[in-house]
Design a protein around this motif. Structure first.
Motif, short mmCIF file in Angstrom:
data_model
loop_
_atom_site.label_atom_id
_atom_site.label_comp_id
_atom_site.label_asym_id
_atom_site.label_seq_id
_atom_site.Cartn_x
_atom_site.Cartn_y
_atom_site.Cartn_z
N PHE A 72 83.69 56.70 -5.40
CA PHE A 72 83.04 56.52 -4.12
C PHE A 72 83.99 55.83 -3.15
O PHE A 72 84.66 54.87 -3.51
N THR A 73 84.02 56.32 -1.92
CA THR A 73 84.82 55.67 -0.89
C THR A 73 83.88 54.85 -0.01
O THR A 73 82.67 55.06 -0.02
N ASP A 121 83.53 55.16 3.10
CA ASP A 121 82.88 56.07 4.04
C ASP A 121 81.67 56.76 3.42
O ASP A 121 80.64 56.90 4.08
N THR A 122 81.77 57.19 2.16
CA THR A 122 80.62 57.84 1.52
C THR A 122 79.50 56.83 1.28
O THR A 122 78.32 57.18 1.40
N ILE A 123 79.86 55.59 0.98
CA ILE A 123 78.84 54.56 0.78
C ILE A 123 78.15 54.26 2.10
O ILE A 123 76.91 54.13 2.15
N GLU A 166 77.73 56.31 4.58
CA GLU A 166 76.84 57.45 4.85
C GLU A 166 75.57 57.39 4.02
O GLU A 166 74.48 57.67 4.52
N ASN A 167 75.69 57.01 2.74
CA ASN A 167 74.50 56.88 1.90
C ASN A 167 73.58 55.77 2.39
O ASN A 167 72.35 55.92 2.38
N GLU A 185 71.04 54.95 -6.63
CA GLU A 185 72.05 55.92 -6.21
C GLU A 185 73.36 55.75 -7.00
O GLU A 185 73.97 56.73 -7.42
N TYR A 186 73.77 54.51 -7.18
CA TYR A 186 75.07 54.24 -7.80
C TYR A 186 74.96 53.76 -9.25
O TYR A 186 75.97 53.46 -9.87
#
Length: 86
Positions: A2-3, A5-7, A9-10, A52-53
């Motif tokens: 996970f980057t 940026d993706t975190i 967005e989530n 999610e993670y």
């Protein structure tokens, strides 16, 4: 992997489901002052992110967090310490 940026967005996706005026939700929105999240909603957000993670997020991570971007940054650091590189 996970980057940040993706975190971010989530987090924004989760917040847009929780906030009535979701068009105002952005990476630098203040979750309490701008979006009106009270403590119960903040806990709901953490639970969604935990699911999610597949992690357990300590509540003290929220101490210095005001925006989704700051939360993502804190999660990257936490996940890096707990699970290796993110």
């Amino acid at each position: 992997m996970f980057t940040q940026d993706t975190i971010v967005e989530n987090i924004l996706v989760c917040l847009r489901e929780m906030v009535p005026l979701s068009e105002h939700v952005g990476p630098d929105s203040e979750m309490v002052n701008d979006l009106g999240l009270e403590s119960v909603k903040m806990m709901d957000l953490l639970m969604k992110l935990e699911d999610e993670y597949d992690i357990s997020i300590p509540i003290n991570i929220l101490m210095d967090v005001r925006t989704p971007r700051q939360l993502a940054s804190s999660l990257v650091v936490y996940m890096g310490k707990s699970h290796g590189a993110v």
